[in-house]
Design a protein around this motif. Structure first.
Motif, PDB file in Angstrom:
ATOM      1  N   PHE A  98     -83.854 -72.851  72.179  1.00 49.19           N
ATOM      2  CA  PHE A  98     -85.245 -73.327  72.208  1.00 49.19           C
ATOM      3  C   PHE A  98     -85.537 -74.052  70.896  1.00 49.19           C
ATOM      4  O   PHE A  98     -85.606 -73.426  69.837  1.00 49.19           O
ATOM      5  CB  PHE A  98     -86.223 -72.170  72.411  1.00 49.19           C
ATOM      6  CG  PHE A  98     -86.102 -71.508  73.755  1.00 49.19           C
ATOM      7  CD1 PHE A  98     -86.903 -71.903  74.810  1.00 49.19           C
ATOM      8  CD2 PHE A  98     -85.158 -70.500  73.964  1.00 49.19           C
ATOM      9  CE1 PHE A  98     -86.799 -71.303  76.047  1.00 49.19           C
ATOM     10  CE2 PHE A  98     -85.049 -69.896  75.208  1.00 49.19           C
ATOM     11  CZ  PHE A  98     -85.860 -70.295  76.252  1.00 49.19           C
ATOM     12  N   LYS A  99     -85.696 -75.336  70.964  1.00 48.01           N
ATOM     13  CA  LYS A  99     -85.849 -76.172  69.770  1.00 48.01           C
ATOM     14  C   LYS A  99     -87.308 -76.223  69.314  1.00 48.01           C
ATOM     15  O   LYS A  99     -87.907 -77.297  69.167  1.00 48.01           O
ATOM     16  CB  LYS A  99     -85.328 -77.585  70.053  1.00 48.01           C
ATOM     17  CG  LYS A  99     -83.919 -77.646  70.589  1.00 48.01           C
ATOM     18  CD  LYS A  99     -82.913 -77.071  69.592  1.00 48.01           C
ATOM     19  CE  LYS A  99     -81.489 -77.183  70.111  1.00 48.01           C
ATOM     20  NZ  LYS A  99     -80.500 -76.630  69.173  1.00 48.01           N
ATOM     21  N   TRP A 100     -87.890 -75.070  69.093  1.00 55.45           N
ATOM     22  CA  TRP A 100     -89.250 -75.019  68.589  1.00 55.45           C
ATOM     23  C   TRP A 100     -89.229 -75.107  67.058  1.00 55.45           C
ATOM     24  O   TRP A 100     -88.323 -74.579  66.406  1.00 55.45           O
ATOM     25  CB  TRP A 100     -89.944 -73.732  69.017  1.00 55.45           C
ATOM     26  CG  TRP A 100     -89.997 -73.535  70.504  1.00 55.45           C
ATOM     27  CD1 TRP A 100     -89.980 -74.514  71.460  1.00 55.45           C
ATOM     28  CD2 TRP A 100     -90.072 -72.287  71.203  1.00 55.45           C
ATOM     29  NE1 TRP A 100     -90.053 -73.968  72.708  1.00 55.45           N
ATOM     30  CE2 TRP A 100     -90.106 -72.587  72.595  1.00 55.45           C
ATOM     31  CE3 TRP A 100     -90.127 -70.962  70.813  1.00 55.45           C
ATOM     32  CZ2 TRP A 100     -90.181 -71.607  73.565  1.00 55.45           C
ATOM     33  CZ3 TRP A 100     -90.219 -69.969  71.775  1.00 55.45           C
ATOM     34  CH2 TRP A 100     -90.245 -70.289  73.139  1.00 55.45           C
ATOM     35  N   LYS A 101     -90.235 -75.732  66.475  1.00 52.67           N
ATOM     36  CA  LYS A 101     -90.288 -75.840  65.022  1.00 52.67           C
ATOM     37  C   LYS A 101     -90.423 -74.474  64.364  1.00 52.67           C
ATOM     38  O   LYS A 101     -89.864 -74.220  63.295  1.00 52.67           O
ATOM     39  CB  LYS A 101     -91.457 -76.745  64.606  1.00 52.67           C
ATOM     40  CG  LYS A 101     -91.257 -78.209  64.983  1.00 52.67           C
ATOM     41  CD  LYS A 101     -92.401 -79.061  64.476  1.00 52.67           C
ATOM     42  CE  LYS A 101     -92.170 -80.533  64.835  1.00 52.67           C
ATOM     43  NZ  LYS A 101     -93.286 -81.395  64.352  1.00 52.67           N
ATOM     44  N   VAL A 102     -91.162 -73.572  65.022  1.00 43.40           N
ATOM     45  CA  VAL A 102     -91.344 -72.242  64.449  1.00 43.40           C
ATOM     46  C   VAL A 102     -90.030 -71.483  64.402  1.00 43.40           C
ATOM     47  O   VAL A 102     -89.814 -70.647  63.513  1.00 43.40           O
ATOM     48  CB  VAL A 102     -92.410 -71.453  65.252  1.00 43.40           C
ATOM     49  CG1 VAL A 102     -91.918 -71.157  66.668  1.00 43.40           C
ATOM     50  CG2 VAL A 102     -92.792 -70.174  64.533  1.00 43.40           C
ATOM     51  N   ASN A 103     -89.123 -71.779  65.330  1.00 43.90           N
ATOM     52  CA  ASN A 103     -87.819 -71.118  65.311  1.00 43.90           C
ATOM     53  C   ASN A 103     -87.023 -71.488  64.071  1.00 43.90           C
ATOM     54  O   ASN A 103     -86.328 -70.650  63.492  1.00 43.90           O
ATOM     55  CB  ASN A 103     -87.030 -71.491  66.571  1.00 43.90           C
ATOM     56  CG  ASN A 103     -87.518 -70.736  67.787  1.00 43.90           C
ATOM     57  OD1 ASN A 103     -88.348 -69.832  67.684  1.00 43.90           O
ATOM     58  ND2 ASN A 103     -87.032 -71.119  68.953  1.00 43.90           N
ATOM     59  N   THR A 104     -87.114 -72.758  63.679  1.00 39.45           N
ATOM     60  CA  THR A 104     -86.409 -73.184  62.463  1.00 39.45           C
ATOM     61  C   THR A 104     -86.959 -72.466  61.237  1.00 39.45           C
ATOM     62  O   THR A 104     -86.201 -72.003  60.367  1.00 39.45           O
ATOM     63  CB  THR A 104     -86.559 -74.707  62.278  1.00 39.45           C
ATOM     64  OG1 THR A 104     -86.057 -75.380  63.440  1.00 39.45           O
ATOM     65  CG2 THR A 104     -85.790 -75.176  61.053  1.00 39.45           C
ATOM     66  N   VAL A 105     -88.282 -72.333  61.184  1.00 39.00           N
ATOM     67  CA  VAL A 105     -88.908 -71.646  60.054  1.00 39.00           C
ATOM     68  C   VAL A 105     -88.503 -70.173  60.036  1.00 39.00           C
ATOM     69  O   VAL A 105     -88.110 -69.629  58.985  1.00 39.00           O
ATOM     70  CB  VAL A 105     -90.442 -71.781  60.121  1.00 39.00           C
ATOM     71  CG1 VAL A 105     -91.098 -70.955  59.011  1.00 39.00           C
ATOM     72  CG2 VAL A 105     -90.849 -73.249  60.024  1.00 39.00           C
ATOM     73  N   LEU A 106     -88.565 -69.523  61.185  1.00 42.05           N
ATOM     74  CA  LEU A 106     -88.215 -68.104  61.260  1.00 42.05           C
ATOM     75  C   LEU A 106     -86.745 -67.873  60.932  1.00 42.05           C
ATOM     76  O   LEU A 106     -86.388 -66.868  60.296  1.00 42.05           O
ATOM     77  CB  LEU A 106     -88.536 -67.564  62.656  1.00 42.05           C
ATOM     78  CG  LEU A 106     -90.015 -67.480  63.024  1.00 42.05           C
ATOM     79  CD1 LEU A 106     -90.179 -67.030  64.470  1.00 42.05           C
ATOM     80  CD2 LEU A 106     -90.745 -66.521  62.089  1.00 42.05           C
ATOM     81  N   PHE A 107     -85.885 -68.783  61.357  1.00 43.66           N
ATOM     82  CA  PHE A 107     -84.456 -68.639  61.072  1.00 43.66           C
ATOM     83  C   PHE A 107     -84.194 -68.681  59.571  1.00 43.66           C
ATOM     84  O   PHE A 107     -83.447 -67.848  59.030  1.00 43.66           O
ATOM     85  CB  PHE A 107     -83.676 -69.738  61.787  1.00 43.66           C
ATOM     86  CG  PHE A 107     -82.193 -69.691  61.541  1.00 43.66           C
ATOM     87  CD1 PHE A 107     -81.427 -68.639  62.022  1.00 43.66           C
ATOM     88  CD2 PHE A 107     -81.571 -70.699  60.823  1.00 43.66           C
ATOM     89  CE1 PHE A 107     -80.057 -68.589  61.794  1.00 43.66           C
ATOM     90  CE2 PHE A 107     -80.212 -70.652  60.598  1.00 43.66           C
ATOM     91  CZ  PHE A 107     -79.450 -69.596  61.082  1.00 43.66           C
ATOM     92  N   PHE A 108     -84.823 -69.616  58.881  1.00 48.71           N
ATOM     93  CA  PHE A 108     -84.618 -69.707  57.435  1.00 48.71           C
ATOM     94  C   PHE A 108     -85.306 -68.553  56.692  1.00 48.71           C
ATOM     95  O   PHE A 108     -84.844 -68.137  55.623  1.00 48.71           O
ATOM     96  CB  PHE A 108     -85.111 -71.052  56.913  1.00 48.71           C
ATOM     97  CG  PHE A 108     -84.160 -72.181  57.191  1.00 48.71           C
ATOM     98  CD1 PHE A 108     -82.985 -72.314  56.462  1.00 48.71           C
ATOM     99  CD2 PHE A 108     -84.425 -73.093  58.194  1.00 48.71           C
ATOM    100  CE1 PHE A 108     -82.092 -73.343  56.718  1.00 48.71           C
ATOM    101  CE2 PHE A 108     -83.536 -74.129  58.466  1.00 48.71           C
ATOM    102  CZ  PHE A 108     -82.366 -74.253  57.728  1.00 48.71           C
ATOM    103  N   VAL A 109     -86.375 -68.026  57.245  1.00 50.12           N
ATOM    104  CA  VAL A 109     -86.994 -66.831  56.649  1.00 50.12           C
ATOM    105  C   VAL A 109     -86.039 -65.643  56.741  1.00 50.12           C
ATOM    106  O   VAL A 109     -85.895 -64.860  55.788  1.00 50.12           O
ATOM    107  CB  VAL A 109     -88.331 -66.517  57.351  1.00 50.12           C
ATOM    108  CG1 VAL A 109     -88.833 -65.135  56.946  1.00 50.12           C
ATOM    109  CG2 VAL A 109     -89.371 -67.571  57.007  1.00 50.12           C
ATOM    110  N   MET A 110     -85.364 -65.516  57.894  1.00 46.26           N
ATOM    111  CA  MET A 110     -84.378 -64.445  58.044  1.00 46.26           C
ATOM    112  C   MET A 110     -83.219 -64.610  57.065  1.00 46.26           C
ATOM    113  O   MET A 110     -82.748 -63.637  56.472  1.00 46.26           O
ATOM    114  CB  MET A 110     -83.855 -64.407  59.480  1.00 46.26           C
ATOM    115  CG  MET A 110     -84.784 -63.769  60.476  1.00 46.26           C
ATOM    116  SD  MET A 110     -83.981 -63.410  62.044  1.00 46.26           S
ATOM    117  CE  MET A 110     -85.245 -62.411  62.834  1.00 46.26           C
ATOM    118  N   LEU A 111     -82.763 -65.845  56.905  1.00 46.39           N
ATOM    119  CA  LEU A 111     -81.685 -66.099  55.950  1.00 46.39           C
ATOM    120  C   LEU A 111     -82.128 -65.754  54.530  1.00 46.39           C
ATOM    121  O   LEU A 111     -81.363 -65.172  53.751  1.00 46.39           O
ATOM    122  CB  LEU A 111     -81.243 -67.556  56.025  1.00 46.39           C
ATOM    123  CG  LEU A 111     -80.565 -68.029  57.313  1.00 46.39           C
ATOM    124  CD1 LEU A 111     -80.098 -69.468  57.167  1.00 46.39           C
ATOM    125  CD2 LEU A 111     -79.383 -67.125  57.659  1.00 46.39           C
ATOM    126  N   ALA A 112     -83.364 -66.092  54.198  1.00 44.55           N
ATOM    127  CA  ALA A 112     -83.876 -65.797  52.864  1.00 44.55           C
ATOM    128  C   ALA A 112     -83.981 -64.299  52.630  1.00 44.55           C
ATOM    129  O   ALA A 112     -83.753 -63.811  51.515  1.00 44.55           O
ATOM    130  CB  ALA A 112     -85.236 -66.463  52.665  1.00 44.55           C
TER     131      ALA A 112
END
Length: 275
Positions: A98-112
């Protein structure tokens, strides 16, 4: 052409066996000292035991409350690992498909979040849970394990799922399969290599963890195996030999699990590397 390679092959084998011996030294020392009296252990911890005395194991079994601690460790490890694997794989799938913009933000938050040491947040975490009266509960400990384990799982699954062709799922959709059913019947079986790898890492982490359970589980009847070994520590001394026996008994369940699953573990790690 093969003869010049024989010395090199022998040298590689020697280095591998030497490295294996070095890695086994701590376990062999613990095993040897588990058959000694504490006095002999203090005098010479690297000497061989004079006899195979199993009284330390009986002492450890009774003083540790081994059966109760074993049940607690098993429940926490099994449920914790299952929750981490299920939620990590489904979240990784969501982020990839699912190419949602919020997914990209959440993914990088998890990485952080993976870069934050646990020691930095353990005191505020315990204070918050204590104020909410949520300590001394297995559910709270499992919730924390999910919080600390899922980000790495999502990161691992994310890279693996990106390599799975979406055409496989499209074929299932054309046959009338739902998104959830397609995930469990098409995608999840293809994730076996990475799942086995994470399974091994998470089992070793949760089963051997001492710090987090020591902060959350306060009642004696909730203690896990690593916590129960503290029964041999007193204010001024340590009963080392039963402690060593308790450590061996704590290691054995994971060792037996590995012996039964070694073929699947090696196969899964190998397929994951090839993938």
């Amino acid at each position: 052409m093969r003869k010049p390679r024989q010395p090199l092959a022998l040298a590689k084998s020697f280095i591998l066996y030497a490295a294996l011996f070095v890695f086994l030294i701590p376990f062999l020392l613990v095993l040897m000292n588990s058959f000694k009296k504490t006095q002999y252990f203090v005098e010479n911890p690297i000497a061989l035991p004079r006899s195979l005395d199993f009284s330390n194991y009986v002492n450890a079994f009774e003083n540790m409350g081994f059966l109760q601690a074993f049940v607690n460790s098993t429940i926490i490890t099994v449920i914790g690992v299952l929750l981490i694997l299920v939620f990590s794989s489904m979240t990784g799938y969501l982020f990839v498909r699912f190419k949602w913009k919020v997914n990209t933000v959440l993914f990088f938050v998890m990485l952080a979040s993976m870069t934050i040491p646990f020691q930095v947040i353990m005191i505020p975490l315990v204070m918050i849970y204590g104020n909410m009266h949520l300590l001394n509960m297995k559910a709270s400990l499992l919730f924390m394990y999910m919080g600390f384990g899922i980000p790495f799982g999502v990161f691992t699954y994310h890279g693996f799922i990106k390599g799975i062709p979406f055409e496989l799922e499209e074929s299932a959709f054309m046959e009338g399969s739902s998104r959830l059913r397609t995930y469990f019947h098409v995608v999840l079986p293809l994730l076996k290599p990475v799942t086995v790898t994470l399974l091994v890492l998470d089992v070793l982490w949760i089963w051997n963890d001492y710090l987090l359970p020591s902060l959350v589980l306060l009642s004696p009847d909730l203690k896990t195996l690593p916590l129960s070994t503290y029964a041999f520590f007193s204010s001024y001394s340590v009963d080392y030999s039963p402690l060593m026996a308790g450590l061996v008994m704590t290691i054995i369940p994971v060792l037996v699990l590995y012996l039964f699953l070694q073929n699947q573990i090696i196969k899964g790690i190998t397929e994951g590397a090839l993938k």
